[in-house]
Design a protein around this motif. Structure first.
Motif, short mmCIF file in Angstrom:
data_model
loop_
_atom_site.label_atom_id
_atom_site.label_comp_id
_atom_site.label_asym_id
_atom_site.label_seq_id
_atom_site.Cartn_x
_atom_site.Cartn_y
_atom_site.Cartn_z
N MET A 1 0.83 -1.21 0.00
CA MET A 1 0.00 0.00 0.00
C MET A 1 0.86 1.26 0.00
SD MET A 1 -2.89 -1.19 -0.42
CE MET A 1 -3.55 0.46 -0.61
N LYS A 2 1.99 1.23 0.69
CA LYS A 2 2.87 2.39 0.68
C LYS A 2 3.45 2.61 -0.72
CE LYS A 2 7.10 2.54 2.40
NZ LYS A 2 8.28 2.63 3.30
N THR A 3 3.83 1.53 -1.37
CA THR A 3 4.38 1.62 -2.72
C THR A 3 3.37 2.23 -3.68
OG1 THR A 3 5.71 -0.36 -2.30
CG2 THR A 3 5.44 0.31 -4.59
N LEU A 4 2.13 1.77 -3.59
CA LEU A 4 1.08 2.29 -4.47
C LEU A 4 0.84 3.78 -4.22
CD1 LEU A 4 -1.52 -0.64 -4.29
CD2 LEU A 4 -0.15 0.04 -6.27
N GLN A 5 0.83 4.17 -2.95
CA GLN A 5 0.56 5.58 -2.63
C GLN A 5 1.71 6.48 -3.06
OE1 GLN A 5 -1.53 6.19 1.40
NE2 GLN A 5 -0.81 4.09 1.52
N LEU A 6 2.95 6.03 -2.88
CA LEU A 6 4.09 6.85 -3.30
C LEU A 6 4.11 7.01 -4.81
CD1 LEU A 6 6.90 5.50 -0.95
CD2 LEU A 6 5.77 7.73 -0.83
N ALA A 7 3.72 5.96 -5.53
CA ALA A 7 3.65 6.05 -6.99
C ALA A 7 2.54 7.03 -7.40
CB ALA A 7 3.40 4.67 -7.59
N ALA A 8 1.41 6.98 -6.71
CA ALA A 8 0.31 7.89 -7.02
C ALA A 8 0.71 9.34 -6.73
CB ALA A 8 -0.93 7.51 -6.20
N ALA A 9 1.45 9.54 -5.65
CA ALA A 9 1.91 10.88 -5.30
C ALA A 9 2.87 11.42 -6.36
CB ALA A 9 2.59 10.87 -3.93
N LYS A 10 3.75 10.56 -6.83
CA LYS A 10 4.69 10.97 -7.88
C LYS A 10 3.93 11.35 -9.14
CE LYS A 10 8.77 9.39 -10.43
NZ LYS A 10 9.73 8.27 -10.63
N GLN A 11 2.93 10.56 -9.49
CA GLN A 11 2.13 10.85 -10.68
C GLN A 11 1.36 12.16 -10.52
OE1 GLN A 11 -0.74 7.80 -11.61
NE2 GLN A 11 -0.91 8.43 -13.75
N ALA A 12 0.99 12.48 -9.29
CA ALA A 12 0.25 13.72 -9.02
C ALA A 12 1.17 14.92 -8.89
CB ALA A 12 -0.57 13.56 -7.73
N GLY A 13 2.47 14.70 -9.02
CA GLY A 13 3.41 15.81 -8.96
C GLY A 13 3.71 16.29 -7.55
N ILE A 14 3.49 15.45 -6.55
CA ILE A 14 3.75 15.83 -5.16
C ILE A 14 5.24 15.60 -4.86
CG2 ILE A 14 3.24 15.31 -2.75
CD1 ILE A 14 0.46 14.42 -3.66
N ILE A 15 5.94 16.68 -4.60
CA ILE A 15 7.38 16.62 -4.33
C ILE A 15 7.66 17.36 -3.02
CG2 ILE A 15 9.68 17.26 -5.13
CD1 ILE A 15 8.58 17.15 -7.99
N ILE A 16 8.35 16.71 -2.12
CA ILE A 16 8.72 17.34 -0.86
C ILE A 16 10.16 17.83 -0.96
CG2 ILE A 16 8.88 17.04 1.64
CD1 ILE A 16 6.04 16.74 0.38
N SER A 17 10.34 19.14 -0.97
CA SER A 17 11.67 19.72 -1.15
C SER A 17 12.55 19.48 0.07
CB SER A 17 11.55 21.22 -1.41
OG SER A 17 11.08 21.89 -0.25
N ASP A 18 13.85 19.63 -0.14
CA ASP A 18 14.79 19.49 0.97
C ASP A 18 14.57 20.56 2.03
OD1 ASP A 18 15.93 17.27 -0.19
OD2 ASP A 18 17.59 18.36 -1.10
N VAL A 19 14.13 21.75 1.59
CA VAL A 19 13.89 22.85 2.54
C VAL A 19 12.72 22.49 3.46
CG1 VAL A 19 13.16 25.26 2.76
CG2 VAL A 19 14.81 24.60 0.99
N LEU A 20 11.63 22.00 2.86
CA LEU A 20 10.47 21.61 3.67
C LEU A 20 10.82 20.44 4.59
CD1 LEU A 20 7.47 21.80 4.36
CD2 LEU A 20 6.99 20.30 2.42
N LEU A 21 11.60 19.50 4.07
CA LEU A 21 12.01 18.35 4.87
C LEU A 21 12.86 18.80 6.06
CD1 LEU A 21 12.18 15.29 5.27
CD2 LEU A 21 14.15 15.27 3.74
N ALA A 22 13.80 19.69 5.82
CA ALA A 22 14.66 20.19 6.90
C ALA A 22 13.82 20.89 7.97
CB ALA A 22 15.71 21.15 6.34
N ARG A 23 12.80 21.63 7.55
CA ARG A 23 11.93 22.32 8.50
C ARG A 23 11.17 21.31 9.34
NH1 ARG A 23 8.44 25.16 5.20
NH2 ARG A 23 10.21 26.50 4.68
N ALA A 24 10.68 20.25 8.71
CA ALA A 24 9.93 19.22 9.43
C ALA A 24 10.80 18.52 10.46
CB ALA A 24 9.35 18.21 8.44
N VAL A 25 12.02 18.18 10.07
CA VAL A 25 12.95 17.51 10.99
C VAL A 25 13.30 18.45 12.15
CG1 VAL A 25 15.24 16.50 11.24
CG2 VAL A 25 13.85 15.96 9.23
#
Length: 424
Positions: free
Chosen positions: A71-95
């Motif tokens: 299920m995680k694989t399917l969702q990550l593929a769907a997110a990629k197809q939808a153009g959902i990209i988490i930038s390094d800046v946003l990731l650094a802020r979350a961490v």
């Protein structure tokens, strides 16, 4: 010790797969390999043992963990197809936020993560995946949910009395699914299995957590079926009707709906107390800063106005002629009766510190500089408003869960999935 989400190794593609790493599942154009499955099983087993829960047989654990990876694989593929990209800046802020929640600096947090044997790079990528899946759910499910006033009124009418009785439930859940268009034989088989589990739970002292991990097909199976605390309005009415007559520790009979047969355990509940709040009647004068009016200018102007009011000038008249808040200025600066949370934090904190009829010194908020006067306070029964807000949120949550399950089911139904556990 800090609480960390232990990351999984990434999904690898067929082109990068080494022959020595057996494939356990093919999911569209992706594959899941044995090393990844084993890694997840080891992590989950360690977590279960740490929590005092006996892991189920390895074959059962393999099935549960592999299903989650699929299920995680399917969702990550769907997110990629939808153009959902988490930038390094946003990731650094979350961490950074996670580190702050644990009372650490980013450097201290990294040391703490690595001291538990976790690769910090893998940890960051796991957080990236979690944010990606949240964005996907928001885009494909949450944004499409609407709750009408008519729907809200109908729900509250149906739930009349629940808010003044039990308002929140902590429950655990086991689901024995039936396929779409299930035959009578399939339904009876699922029902019989659910009834047997109830007997084991009630009379044989079986652990609900262990049974859920081993037998449940619900999304929270690997958490021992624990759904956490839920507002009564968030739960299906078929659950509420049964929970209302249960006591803590009780196990329900199997409950059937279109998904299959549910077994619920009541871990605890809370009552529905009245929501009494303090409302404040106040008025203010706002001076906004700009290229001409500096912070110092605004503060000085308000200090002069405050002195004039204390000298006998009318607050309302000065607000009408000087305040930049045009909406309240025409009413002499009157903000009406406000409840906690209605105003921005800085304004509310300053207002709450004032005695009746006292005028504040000038202070700054995100809107500009203010002086505020408290005219009166009263106790107000806000129960109905709280109930409507809770009910609206609960309906949205319930719809989100239902639509989320349907969305995941569609992803799976439309995917090519080949399980190769025996071949790995």
């Amino acid at each position: 010790m800090i609480s960390l989400t232990v990351p999984a190794t990434g999904i690898v593609t067929a082109g990068s797969l080494e022959d020595i790493n057996g494939i356990v599942a093919i999911v569209n154009d992706d594959v899941i390999v044995r090393s990844e499955l084993n890694n997840q099983i080891r992590q989950l087993t360690a977590t279960l043992q740490q929590n005092g829960t006996r892991p189920p047989p390895i074959a059962v654990l393999e099935r549960q963990v592999l299903d989650r990876l699929i299920m995680k694989t399917l969702q990550l593929a769907a997110a990629k197809q939808a153009g959902i990209i988490i930038s390094d800046v946003l990731l650094a802020r979350a961490v950074k936020n996670i580190a702050a929640e644990n009372g650490m600096s980013p450097t201290e947090f990294r040391v703490a993560v690595e001291s538990e044997g976790i690769s910090f790079h893998a940890f960051r990528e796991d957080i990236r995946e979690q944010i990606t899946l949240t964005r996907l759910r928001d885009q494909r499910v949450i944004r499409r949910i609407e709750v009408s006033e008519r729907e809200l009124d109908a729900y509250l009418d149906k739930a009349a009395g629940q808010f003044t009785q039990r308002s929140d439930y902590h429950i655990s859940h086991i689901l024995i699914t039936t396929p779409d268009g299930a035959s009578a034989e399939q339904i009876n088989s699922a029902k019989k299995k659910a009834e047997q589990l109830v007997v084991r739970l009630r009379t044989e002292g079986a652990s609900f957590k262990e049974i859920a991990i081993a037998e449940s097909e619900g999304r929270n199976a690997l958490e021992g079926g624990d759904l956490g605390w839920r507002n009564a309005a968030q739960l299906p009415s078929m659950f509420i009707d049964i929970l209302a007559g249960m006591e803590s520790g009780g196990i329900s009979n199997p409950i059937r709906n279109s998904s299959g047969f549910h077994i619920i355990r009541l871990n605890g509940y809370k009552g529905g107390e009245r929501q009494i709040i303090t409302q404040t009647l106040s008025r203010h004068i706002l001076i906004r800063t700009n290229e001409i009016t500096s912070d110092k200018d605004a503060e000085n102007r308000l200090q002069q106005l405050r002195q004039r009011i204390e000298g006998g000038d009318d607050f309302g008249a000065l607000a009408r002629s000087h305040s930049d808040d045009k909406g309240s200025a025409i009413k002499g600066g009157d903000l009406g009766w406000v409840s906690p949370g209605d105003l921005v934090p800085k304004f509310e904190a300053t207002m709450d510190a004032l005695e009746k009829n006292e005028i504040s010194h000038p202070f700054k908020s995100q809107f500009g500089w203010h002086i505020v006067q408290v005219l009166d306070r009263k106790e107000y029964d806000n129960t109905e408003n709280v109930q409507r807000t809770q009910a609206r949120n609960a309906i949205r949550e319930r719809k989100a869960n239902e639509e989320g399950e349907l969305y995941l089911r569609r992803l799976r139904d439309e995917a090519y999935i080949e399980i190769r556990l025996s071949d790995s």
